[in-house]
Design an enzyme around this catalytic site. Structure first.
Site, PDB file in Angstrom:
ATOM      1  N   LYS A 145      -6.205 -14.102   9.849  1.00 35.23           N
ATOM      2  CA  LYS A 145      -5.641 -13.161  10.827  1.00 35.23           C
ATOM      3  C   LYS A 145      -5.355 -13.778  12.197  1.00 35.23           C
ATOM      4  O   LYS A 145      -4.314 -14.376  12.382  1.00 35.23           O
ATOM      5  CB  LYS A 145      -6.540 -11.933  10.931  1.00 35.23           C
ATOM      6  N   ASP A 196     -17.502 -12.865   5.980  1.00 38.39           N
ATOM      7  CA  ASP A 196     -16.049 -12.730   5.985  1.00 38.39           C
ATOM      8  C   ASP A 196     -15.648 -12.269   7.389  1.00 38.39           C
ATOM      9  O   ASP A 196     -15.720 -11.090   7.718  1.00 38.39           O
ATOM     10  CB  ASP A 196     -15.638 -11.713   4.902  1.00 38.39           C
ATOM     11  N   TYR A 221     -14.546  -4.480   2.548  1.00 41.13           N
ATOM     12  CA  TYR A 221     -13.201  -4.837   2.093  1.00 41.13           C
ATOM     13  C   TYR A 221     -13.034  -6.339   2.285  1.00 41.13           C
ATOM     14  O   TYR A 221     -13.294  -6.859   3.375  1.00 41.13           O
ATOM     15  CB  TYR A 221     -12.119  -4.087   2.889  1.00 41.13           C
ATOM     16  N   TYR A 226       0.821  -1.222   0.000  1.00 41.68           N
ATOM     17  CA  TYR A 226       0.000   0.000   0.000  1.00 41.68           C
ATOM     18  C   TYR A 226       0.851   1.266   0.000  1.00 41.68           C
ATOM     19  O   TYR A 226       0.455   2.270   0.599  1.00 41.68           O
ATOM     20  CB  TYR A 226      -0.938   0.030   1.219  1.00 41.68           C
TER      21      TYR A 226
HETATM   22  C1  LIG Z   1     -12.402  -8.673   6.254  1.00 40.74           C
HETATM   23  C2  LIG Z   1     -11.147  -8.997   5.522  1.00 40.74           C
HETATM   24  N1  LIG Z   1     -11.196  -9.881   4.520  1.00 40.74           N
HETATM   25  C3  LIG Z   1     -10.092 -10.237   3.839  1.00 40.74           C
HETATM   26  C4  LIG Z   1      -8.870  -9.678   4.141  1.00 40.74           C
HETATM   27  C5  LIG Z   1      -7.652 -10.073   3.360  1.00 40.74           C
HETATM   28  O1  LIG Z   1      -6.798 -10.833   4.136  1.00 40.74           O
HETATM   29  P1  LIG Z   1      -5.253 -11.020   3.716  1.00 40.74           P
HETATM   30  O2  LIG Z   1      -4.617  -9.686   3.905  1.00 40.74           O
HETATM   31  O3  LIG Z   1      -4.744 -12.055   4.662  1.00 40.74           O
HETATM   32  O4  LIG Z   1      -5.240 -11.475   2.306  1.00 40.74           O
HETATM   33  C6  LIG Z   1      -8.777  -8.744   5.164  1.00 40.74           C
HETATM   34  C7  LIG Z   1      -7.496  -8.095   5.491  1.00 40.74           C
HETATM   35  O5  LIG Z   1      -7.439  -7.056   6.099  1.00 40.74           O
HETATM   36  C8  LIG Z   1      -9.959  -8.383   5.877  1.00 40.74           C
HETATM   37  O6  LIG Z   1      -9.933  -7.496   6.871  1.00 40.74           O
END
Ligand SMILES: Cc1ncc(COP(=O)(O)O)c(C=O)c1O
Length: 426
Positions: free
Chosen positions: A274, A245, A151, A23
């Protein structure tokens, strides 16, 4: 070894010219800080400075860094077998983890597919949903209903279900596949709009994807559990697969172990990553309900899910995840989250009413100060380092998502830093 402030180690100078940072506008970004080690809620820099970590490494290190129980589990596994391919072979750590995750999930969410990152777990969820319909001979259901402020990751499919206008992938608008993206049904107008969208597009939709309770990287926006119940009802009415998610919200961050639990809603597919390994190593899962799995259960090889990442179910990562679950079982993590929530409410309250502060909000171990705007993001980030803390504002947001094991003193220092930086800004 600690070194003089401002004198970076040799590996830093020689390597920095060869990395591409996340980023970051590489031309103008400030130089990243060299880290020597981590410990609990502390990041120790190569020059010996210690920063109190307010972010827990993008929300992963929920028990603090280097937790001895996790470290020992990973060391044991390393001596036995760091990795073995998951095609045609399985191992104890992965199967134990799958069983334990299935037991923690509500309803019949009980079939675990392993991968190595959140974005890939989302890709797999989307692929499962698309193929769920293909396996039933239905080819027209190829879009998703997603939400403004959402996101879901940085890979191509996941990018396409992020907020296409305000999200970080707005530049790709018109290049990525277009899905239906609407406001979350939170009020009369957005609920009517959501209903209209479903009436118009339901026949083309494979599913609905949402970050339950908190939209994280899209701006730390909170919504009520009733929104999720509304989504469940709509998904039932139009026979859509509902994907939660929980890559950010999973494992206690919002106050319950999973956000779906707080809402009393069982999604059809859930993604976790995470805090799954407590920030130790990359691992993600996509967990499906029986009805999703059943759509792939057939004598026809082509009905199988064509997916299998090389490092799927990595044994070291699974060992870390099992050890992290031990800690959730043994230690009072959710009570610690509740205590952090109370402390955040209190400690961030002085930000309310400061010039330029639009909102202060707290959910679980997430504290957010939303500003009207941030003009110099890099400068603001640097001011936190000067305060001795690692806090990484984005967009118009300053937020804290500390480890659940952070001490009261460390948390107080984080909150003081936020208040100080905002005071000095005005
Ligand atoms: C809700 C959500 N989904 C997907 C992702 C993507 O995960 P990664 O960075 O491990 O690819 C993130 C990352 O911040 C997230 O917060």
């Amino acid at each position: 070894m600690s070194r003089k402030k401002g004198v970076p180690p040799a590996w830093y100078k020689s390597g920095l010219a060869h990395v591409w940072l996340p980023y970051a506008q590489m031309k103008t970004a400030r130089a990243p800080l060299p880290v020597a080690r981590t410990d609990g809620s502390r990041i120790v820099l190569a020059d010996g400075r210690e920063l109190i970590d307010g972010i827990a490494s993008w929300w992963t290190a929920c028990h603090g860094y280097n937790h001895p129980h996790i470290r020992q589990a990973v060391e044991r596994q390393l001596a036995l077998m760091p990795h073995v391919m998951f095609g045609g072979l399985v191992h104890e750590q992965a199967l134990t983890l799958a069983r334990r995750l299935a037991a923690l999930m509500p309803g019949d969410l009980n079939r675990v597919f392993f991968s190595e990152s959140g974005s890939v777990a989302v890709e797999i969820a989307m692929k499962m949903a698309l193929q769920f319909w293909l396996n039933r001979g239905i080819r027209r259901r190829r879009k998703f209903l997603a939400f403004k402020g959402g996101y879901h990751g940085d890979t191509t499919g996941a990018m396409a279900v992020c907020d296409p206008d305000a999200g970080m992938h707005a530049r790709f608008r018109g290049v990525l596949p277009e899905h239906c993206v609407v406001e979350l049904p939170e009020n009369e107008e957005s609920t009517a709009n959501f209903a209209r969208c479903l009436e118009r597009h339901a026949e083309e939709l494979a599913g609905i994807i949402v970050e339950p309770l908190v939209q994280g990287a899209g701006g730390m926006r909170f919504h009520s559990p009733s929104v999720l119940q509304h989504l469940r009802d709509a998904a039932n009415r139009y026979e859509l697969l509902l994907i939660f998610d929980e890559i950010f919200t999973g494992f206690g961050r919002t106050g319950s172990l999973f956000a779906c639990e707080a809402a009393g809603v069982v999604p059809d597919i859930i993604t976790l990553s995470k805090a799954l390994t407590a920030g130790t190593s990359p691992l993600a899962v996509t967990i499906a309900r029986a009805k999703v799995f059943d759509a792939f259960w057939s004598d026809e090889p082509g009905d199988a899910l064509p997916h299998g990442p090389t490092f799927m179910a990595n044994a070291l990562a699974c060992a870390a995840a099992n050890a992290s679950l031990d800690l959730f079982e043994r230690e009072p993590r959710l009570r610690q989250v509740a205590d952090i929530a109370t402390a955040l409410e209190h400690g961030l309250a002085p930000c309310r009413g400061l010039p330029g502060v639009k909102d202060v909000r707290v959910k679980g171990a997430i504290g957010v100060v939303e500003l009207d705007r941030i003009d110099d993001l890099e400068g603001l980030r640097a001011r936190f380092i000067e305060e001795g803390v690692f806090v990484r504002p984005f967009g118009s947001i300053i937020y804290l998502t500390p480890a659940f094991t952070i001490s009261a003193e460390e948390l107080a220092r984080l909150m003081e830093a936020v208040v100080n930086v905002l005071h000095k800004r005005n």
